[in-house]
Design a protein around this motif. Sequence first.
Motif, PDB file in Angstrom:
ATOM      1  N   THR A 110       0.825  -1.202   0.000  1.00  0.00           N
ATOM      2  CA  THR A 110       0.000   0.000   0.000  1.00  0.00           C
ATOM      3  C   THR A 110       0.857   1.250   0.000  1.00  0.00           C
ATOM      4  O   THR A 110       0.584   2.222  -0.725  1.00  0.00           O
ATOM      5  N   CYS A 111       1.905   1.248   0.820  1.00  0.00           N
ATOM      6  CA  CYS A 111       2.816   2.387   0.884  1.00  0.00           C
ATOM      7  C   CYS A 111       3.443   2.663  -0.477  1.00  0.00           C
ATOM      8  O   CYS A 111       3.469   3.809  -0.942  1.00  0.00           O
ATOM      9  N   CYS A 112       3.931   1.623  -1.134  1.00  0.00           N
ATOM     10  CA  CYS A 112       4.557   1.784  -2.450  1.00  0.00           C
ATOM     11  C   CYS A 112       3.559   2.326  -3.464  1.00  0.00           C
ATOM     12  O   CYS A 112       3.895   3.200  -4.280  1.00  0.00           O
ATOM     13  N   ASP A 113       2.329   1.832  -3.428  1.00  0.00           N
ATOM     14  CA  ASP A 113       1.306   2.299  -4.357  1.00  0.00           C
ATOM     15  C   ASP A 113       1.005   3.781  -4.150  1.00  0.00           C
ATOM     16  O   ASP A 113       0.856   4.544  -5.120  1.00  0.00           O
ATOM     17  N   ILE A 114       0.892   4.196  -2.893  1.00  0.00           N
ATOM     18  CA  ILE A 114       0.595   5.603  -2.599  1.00  0.00           C
ATOM     19  C   ILE A 114       1.726   6.500  -3.072  1.00  0.00           C
ATOM     20  O   ILE A 114       1.496   7.567  -3.669  1.00  0.00           O
ATOM     21  N   LEU A 115       2.964   6.090  -2.828  1.00  0.00           N
ATOM     22  CA  LEU A 115       4.109   6.891  -3.267  1.00  0.00           C
ATOM     23  C   LEU A 115       4.114   7.046  -4.779  1.00  0.00           C
ATOM     24  O   LEU A 115       4.375   8.135  -5.311  1.00  0.00           O
ATOM     25  N   LEU A 116       3.795   5.968  -5.490  1.00  0.00           N
ATOM     26  CA  LEU A 116       3.784   6.018  -6.955  1.00  0.00           C
ATOM     27  C   LEU A 116       2.631   6.865  -7.498  1.00  0.00           C
ATOM     28  O   LEU A 116       2.700   7.370  -8.626  1.00  0.00           O
ATOM     29  N   GLU A 117       1.578   7.018  -6.699  1.00  0.00           N
ATOM     30  CA  GLU A 117       0.478   7.896  -7.116  1.00  0.00           C
ATOM     31  C   GLU A 117       0.931   9.344  -7.204  1.00  0.00           C
ATOM     32  O   GLU A 117       0.422  10.118  -8.020  1.00  0.00           O
ATOM     33  N   HIS A 118       1.855   9.719  -6.346  1.00  0.00           N
ATOM     34  CA  HIS A 118       2.200  11.127  -6.184  1.00  0.00           C
ATOM     35  C   HIS A 118       3.603  11.493  -6.669  1.00  0.00           C
ATOM     36  O   HIS A 118       3.904  12.685  -6.787  1.00  0.00           O
ATOM     37  N   ARG A 119       4.443  10.501  -6.912  1.00  0.00           N
ATOM     38  CA  ARG A 119       5.832  10.798  -7.282  1.00  0.00           C
ATOM     39  C   ARG A 119       6.231  10.054  -8.550  1.00  0.00           C
ATOM     40  O   ARG A 119       5.656   9.019  -8.889  1.00  0.00           O
ATOM     41  N   SER A 120       7.234  10.588  -9.229  1.00  0.00           N
ATOM     42  CA  SER A 120       7.692   9.990 -10.479  1.00  0.00           C
ATOM     43  C   SER A 120       8.292   8.617 -10.246  1.00  0.00           C
ATOM     44  O   SER A 120       8.883   8.344  -9.187  1.00  0.00           O
ATOM     45  N   ASP A 140      10.912   7.397 -11.379  1.00  0.00           N
ATOM     46  CA  ASP A 140      12.368   7.369 -11.294  1.00  0.00           C
ATOM     47  C   ASP A 140      12.941   8.129 -10.103  1.00  0.00           C
ATOM     48  O   ASP A 140      14.145   8.356 -10.020  1.00  0.00           O
ATOM     49  N   VAL A 141      12.088   8.528  -9.149  1.00  0.00           N
ATOM     50  CA  VAL A 141      12.593   9.178  -7.933  1.00  0.00           C
ATOM     51  C   VAL A 141      13.530   8.214  -7.201  1.00  0.00           C
ATOM     52  O   VAL A 141      13.184   7.047  -6.979  1.00  0.00           O
ATOM     53  N   PRO A 142      14.732   8.671  -6.816  1.00  0.00           N
ATOM     54  CA  PRO A 142      15.662   7.780  -6.115  1.00  0.00           C
ATOM     55  C   PRO A 142      15.167   7.395  -4.723  1.00  0.00           C
ATOM     56  O   PRO A 142      14.604   8.224  -3.995  1.00  0.00           O
ATOM     57  N   VAL A 143      15.389   6.151  -4.375  1.00  0.00           N
ATOM     58  CA  VAL A 143      15.028   5.642  -3.047  1.00  0.00           C
ATOM     59  C   VAL A 143      16.222   4.897  -2.473  1.00  0.00           C
ATOM     60  O   VAL A 143      16.765   3.986  -3.107  1.00  0.00           O
ATOM     61  N   GLY A 144      16.628   5.269  -1.278  1.00  0.00           N
ATOM     62  CA  GLY A 144      17.716   4.571  -0.594  1.00  0.00           C
ATOM     63  C   GLY A 144      17.155   3.541   0.366  1.00  0.00           C
ATOM     64  O   GLY A 144      16.229   3.837   1.144  1.00  0.00           O
ATOM     65  N   VAL A 145      17.690   2.335   0.327  1.00  0.00           N
ATOM     66  CA  VAL A 145      17.230   1.244   1.187  1.00  0.00           C
ATOM     67  C   VAL A 145      18.430   0.750   1.987  1.00  0.00           C
ATOM     68  O   VAL A 145      19.413   0.268   1.418  1.00  0.00           O
ATOM     69  N   GLU A 160      21.344  -0.189  -0.787  1.00  0.00           N
ATOM     70  CA  GLU A 160      21.031  -0.119  -2.215  1.00  0.00           C
ATOM     71  C   GLU A 160      20.281   1.170  -2.506  1.00  0.00           C
ATOM     72  O   GLU A 160      19.528   1.665  -1.672  1.00  0.00           O
ATOM     73  N   ILE A 161      20.496   1.701  -3.702  1.00  0.00           N
ATOM     74  CA  ILE A 161      19.720   2.841  -4.202  1.00  0.00           C
ATOM     75  C   ILE A 161      18.971   2.369  -5.441  1.00  0.00           C
ATOM     76  O   ILE A 161      19.585   1.851  -6.381  1.00  0.00           O
ATOM     77  N   VAL A 162      17.662   2.516  -5.429  1.00  0.00           N
ATOM     78  CA  VAL A 162      16.821   2.055  -6.544  1.00  0.00           C
ATOM     79  C   VAL A 162      15.904   3.196  -6.967  1.00  0.00           C
ATOM     80  O   VAL A 162      15.848   4.246  -6.323  1.00  0.00           O
ATOM     81  N   GLU A 163      15.168   2.985  -8.035  1.00  0.00           N
ATOM     82  CA  GLU A 163      14.117   3.917  -8.426  1.00  0.00           C
ATOM     83  C   GLU A 163      12.816   3.508  -7.751  1.00  0.00           C
ATOM     84  O   GLU A 163      12.608   2.342  -7.419  1.00  0.00           O
ATOM     85  N   LEU A 164      11.940   4.479  -7.583  1.00  0.00           N
ATOM     86  CA  LEU A 164      10.683   4.224  -6.865  1.00  0.00           C
ATOM     87  C   LEU A 164       9.882   3.090  -7.496  1.00  0.00           C
ATOM     88  O   LEU A 164       9.255   2.302  -6.786  1.00  0.00           O
ATOM     89  N   SER A 165       9.920   2.967  -8.809  1.00  0.00           N
ATOM     90  CA  SER A 165       9.164   1.917  -9.489  1.00  0.00           C
ATOM     91  C   SER A 165       9.661   0.519  -9.131  1.00  0.00           C
ATOM     92  O   SER A 165       8.935  -0.460  -9.292  1.00  0.00           O
ATOM     93  N   GLU A 166      10.884   0.410  -8.628  1.00  0.00           N
ATOM     94  CA  GLU A 166      11.467  -0.885  -8.273  1.00  0.00           C
ATOM     95  C   GLU A 166      11.240  -1.262  -6.815  1.00  0.00           C
ATOM     96  O   GLU A 166      11.561  -2.374  -6.396  1.00  0.00           O
ATOM     97  N   LEU A 167      10.715  -0.335  -6.042  1.00  0.00           N
ATOM     98  CA  LEU A 167      10.682  -0.510  -4.589  1.00  0.00           C
ATOM     99  C   LEU A 167       9.791  -1.658  -4.146  1.00  0.00           C
ATOM    100  O   LEU A 167      10.178  -2.460  -3.282  1.00  0.00           O
ATOM    101  N   ASN A 168       8.607  -1.767  -4.701  1.00  0.00           N
ATOM    102  CA  ASN A 168       7.650  -2.775  -4.245  1.00  0.00           C
ATOM    103  C   ASN A 168       8.236  -4.180  -4.286  1.00  0.00           C
ATOM    104  O   ASN A 168       8.058  -4.977  -3.360  1.00  0.00           O
ATOM    105  N   ALA A 169       8.961  -4.501  -5.357  1.00  0.00           N
ATOM    106  CA  ALA A 169       9.506  -5.848  -5.518  1.00  0.00           C
ATOM    107  C   ALA A 169      10.519  -6.205  -4.437  1.00  0.00           C
ATOM    108  O   ALA A 169      10.743  -7.386  -4.150  1.00  0.00           O
ATOM    109  N   LEU A 170      11.121  -5.218  -3.809  1.00  0.00           N
ATOM    110  CA  LEU A 170      12.128  -5.503  -2.782  1.00  0.00           C
ATOM    111  C   LEU A 170      11.503  -6.064  -1.505  1.00  0.00           C
ATOM    112  O   LEU A 170      12.210  -6.607  -0.657  1.00  0.00           O
ATOM    113  N   GLY A 171      10.199  -5.941  -1.368  1.00  0.00           N
ATOM    114  CA  GLY A 171       9.539  -6.479  -0.177  1.00  0.00           C
ATOM    115  C   GLY A 171       9.669  -7.977  -0.055  1.00  0.00           C
ATOM    116  O   GLY A 171       9.557  -8.519   1.048  1.00  0.00           O
TER     117      GLY A 171
END
Length: 342
Positions: free
Chosen positions: A265-275, A277-282, A294-305
């Motif tokens: 749900t968190c990943c979906d909400i972030l993608l609703e409001h942000r590009s 390719d926004v960088p995300v640090g994990v 790791e540093i990924v793009e926002l679109s890749e974040l959900n799969a890391l769960g």
Amino acid sequence: MSTENTDTTTEASSTTESSCGATSASEASTDASTGSKCGASTTEESTSSDCGASSDASSSSGCGAKTKSETTDEKVAATAEDFEGDPGRLIAVGLGPGHAEGMTQRARAALLEAEHIVGYTTYIDLLPDEIVEEADDIYDTPMCGEVSRTEESVDRALAGNDVAIVGSGDPNVYALGGLALEIVESKGTTPSAVDFEVVPGVPAAQSCAARLGAPLVNDTVTVSLSDHLTPMEEIESRLHAVAPEGFTIAVYNPWSRKRRENWETCCDILLEHRSDDVPVGVVHGAGREDEQVEIVELSELNALGETDLVDMTTTVLVGNEETYVEDGRMVTPRGYETKYDY
């Protein structure tokens, strides 16, 4: 020095007298009463600790926390009036990221001065040997034992001991600093009576940001995905409120088997409001032996769960629309480029 276990269940028809100043009368007509070395005795099938208060006839959930229905009528087992003599001290100490070098000098000094140290088992295991060896007693509880171990620390202080309750990061960031003060009040005493003090530590967001470059130099908000205390509906509302703004976002407690939907749900909400390719640090286990970054793009974040990278020791730092990656480091501009020529 000894390490105690909060899950020791006492037998019926036994009565133990407190050895550190606190006793309480039975609240029911029963012969089953147990006591603690520094707390108050309780009635019926109670779970006893060596220096704290235990509760009446209640069962625990799988992680050690009682359900809402089980705690509705539960009362604080010991009050300040149950203790004789002068109180000791109660200090909430932040351990920082989890390695000895990340602990502040003040935190180390406070722990070396403390007679008793109380904390979550995982955090107790992070303490340097010199601190463990110097303490008179170490008391730990497993996950979800926040209330019981915090009450334990307050009881020990009321019984005249100098007590440190420890946590990772900082005591005021998703930690037990506030709970300690609430329990002090519930026992009919004051922070001044136990000389309460908070010794700050480096919060997870800051220690993880240091591993990633400079992602948090502008406005930042923090969100915890834990639904233990906050309903997911409320967390969703907060995310919808902050995601469209120009904040960087630090996400604590992102993933566990019981929180899979929270993460998605968190990943979906972030993608609703942000590009996308926004960088995300994990950052997993910052400062610990199993640290991963790791540093990924926002679109890749959900799969890391579904990977080992994201769990309850992970902090996720979501950049804003201005954040970029340079040479493997996240950079969030502060705005100096609009006023200065460099």
